[in-house]
Write an enzyme that holds these catalytic residues in place. Structure first.
Site, short mmCIF file in Angstrom:
data_model
loop_
_atom_site.label_atom_id
_atom_site.label_comp_id
_atom_site.label_asym_id
_atom_site.label_seq_id
_atom_site.Cartn_x
_atom_site.Cartn_y
_atom_site.Cartn_z
N LYS A 1 0.85 -1.21 0.00
CA LYS A 1 0.00 0.00 0.00
C LYS A 1 0.87 1.25 0.00
CE LYS A 1 -1.79 1.48 4.06
NZ LYS A 1 -1.41 2.85 4.39
N ASN A 2 1.92 1.24 0.84
CA ASN A 2 2.69 2.47 1.03
C ASN A 2 3.73 2.72 -0.06
OD1 ASN A 2 1.08 2.93 3.20
ND2 ASN A 2 2.58 2.33 4.75
N CYS B 1 -4.63 12.67 13.16
CA CYS B 1 -5.37 11.40 13.10
C CYS B 1 -5.15 10.74 14.47
CB CYS B 1 -4.82 10.53 11.97
SG CYS B 1 -3.22 9.81 12.36
N ARG C 1 0.53 14.65 13.22
CA ARG C 1 0.86 14.36 11.82
C ARG C 1 1.11 15.65 11.01
NH1 ARG C 1 -0.91 9.13 10.38
NH2 ARG C 1 0.63 9.20 8.72
N ASP D 1 4.72 0.33 11.97
CA ASP D 1 3.46 -0.26 11.50
C ASP D 1 3.28 -1.70 11.97
OD1 ASP D 1 3.33 1.43 8.26
OD2 ASP D 1 2.88 2.09 10.31
N ARG E 1 -8.81 -0.03 5.26
CA ARG E 1 -7.94 0.97 4.61
C ARG E 1 -6.61 0.35 4.22
NH1 ARG E 1 -6.55 6.10 7.70
NH2 ARG E 1 -5.26 6.20 5.82
#
Ligand code: EPZ
Length: 418
Positions: free
Chosen positions: A22-23, A116, A121, A305, A397
């Site tokens: 994803k990243n 968030c 952030r 993560d 997500r």
């Protein structure tokens, strides 16, 4: 609202393929806007964040076609330069469109991402870097409005190896006039995947251990195609789920060992984790024993993560686990949820101390962000009894069809919206 119902205490066994990262997909999809034509990107994970990015690109006037895990982006017609708050607030990576809009059109109007659940952030490192490339910014009604006559190369020394700032700035530098140097850059594999993509479409980029050197070019190749690297965070997450459930899984990966820091920690506790020559990552349960210290760090350190899923696994370790979260100021939202299942965790600022136990017990719990949600699944799959996980839109997500893929490994997990 969708939720997961999980019947725990079922070992995961079998083999599945790990999806594209994803990243890496998010910055690369944004970077495709640099090309005044068509770019084909393969191995894109189809999940909420990449769908949000597709919606954002289409809102800019870009033609985007999706076929399975391939996305075809045609960016010759960009008619809008605004990334609206309703998209940016759901996905912070929307700010990646700043770079190609500034590079090709000298302007961007992107909603300030706001905070968030992980923390404030900020995007100060992005803006400071763009200013070095001759961009002027002003804030208007919560939007960051950037203008430049044309991007000029400059020397940028990042105060922190920010993944997002590194990605945004190297994308912009590709078409800047002259040479740009980005020092103290983020070295995550997803950054090098972006660099490889940019080189594939004709960018002039080289790097050493401290700096990336980008020589601006005046045009890029149309009709290029590229395939995204697999997702190391998904790999680690699914591997930890297998160990937590006393199972044994084979995860189709490739030959790049991006998760050596996790492998060493898991093997140190007694699990059997290794990457075989055929590109399969093996995760096999053995009883977890021993005390362990973990500190999240920029790559190649332990990735933030994977802190939540690892923390969840350590609630079942025969020993004491200490985790220092150094990247985000509020990344322990999963802790009180697992405490509801009987986990014994003490929080002291940005450190938690976990006293492992024999068993967790199922309970209704709630996801708060992508990786905290993953941690709840780790706990629920291992727990005695049933667990209901609410607010699973957070999990969607970052993981594609997670319940279907875990079910093929023997998990009892269903999505429901009653
Ligand atoms: C990327 O976020 C990832 N997201 C995150 O993954 C990941 O946790 C993070 O990198 C760290 O590896 C994507 O790639 C889409 P940072 P990013 O800029 O770019 C501070 C997931 O679950 N900072 O490296 O936002 C920031 O507040 C997500 O997939 C500034 O102070 O991470 C944080 O404390 C969650 N100013 C630290 O740096 C800035 O201008 C790391 O942020 C930028 C960042």
């Amino acid at each position: 609202m969708d939720h997961f119902l999980i019947e725990g205490n079922k070992p995961l066994n079998g083999r599945i393929k790990i999806n594209g990262a994803k990243n890496a997909a998010l910055p690369i999809m944004a970077a495709a806007l640099l090309v005044n034509g068509k770019t084909t990107i393969h191995n894109i994970p189809i999940l909420k964040d990449t769908k949000t990015m597709i919606t954002l690109l289409q809102s800019l006037g870009v033609k985007v076609e999706t076929k399975e895990h391939t996305v075809i982006i045609e960016a010759d017609t960009i008619t809008n330069f605004k990334a609206p708050y309703e998209l940016v607030k759901t996905m912070r990576a929307s700010i990646y469109v700043m770079a190609p809009l500034l590079a090709r059109y000298g302007r961007c109007n992107v909603a300030f991402p706001g905070g968030c659940s992980l923390g404030v952030r900020p995007i100060d490192l992005h803006l400071k870097g763009f200013k070095k490339l001759d961009v002027d910014f002003h804030i208007e009604k919560g939007n960051v409005i950037g203008n430049t006559k044309s991007l000029k190369g400059g020397e940028i020394d990042l105060d922190f190896p920010s993944v997002g700032a590194t990605a945004n700035l190297i994308i912009a530098a590709v078409l800047a006039q002259g040479k740009t140097i980005v020092s103290n850059y983020a070295k995550e594999p997803e950054i090098f995947d972006l660099i490889n993509f940019l080189i594939k479409i004709g960018a002039n980029i080289s790097f050493d251990n401290y700096s990336i050197h980008i020589k601006g070019v005046t045009s890029l190749k149309k009709n290029s195609s590229y395939s995204i690297i697999p997702d190391r965070i998904e790999l680690g997450t699914f591997g930890m789920m297998a160990i937590a459930t006393k199972g044994k899984v084979e995860l189709e990966w490739n030959n790049a060992d991006y998760i050596s820091s996790i492998r060493e920690k898991l093997n140190g506790l007694g699990a059997k984790v290794y990457l075989s020559d055929d590109g399969i990552y093996h995760f096999e349960y053995n009883e977890l024993n021993g005390d362990i210290n973990i500190k999240t760090l920029p790559y190649p350190g332990f990735p933030t993560d994977l802190q939540p899923p690892m923390g969840a696994l350590l609630t079942l370790n025969h020993g004491v686990g200490i985790i220092d979260e150094t990247i985000f100021e509020n990344r322990f939202m999963w802790v009180p949820e697992l405490e509801r299942m009987g986990a014994e965790i003490k929080k002291d600022g940005n450190t938690i101390i976990i006293h492992g136990k024999e068993q967790l017990v199922g309970a209704p719990i709630m996801a708060s962000d992508i990786r905290a949600g993953a941690a709840l699944i780790v706990g629920a799959l291992a727990a005695q009894g049933n667990t209901r996980i609410n607010r699973i839109y957070h999990i969607d997500r970052g993981y594609e069809k997670i319940e279907e893929r875990l079910s093929t490994l023997g998990a009892r997990i269903n999505r429901s919206n009653e």
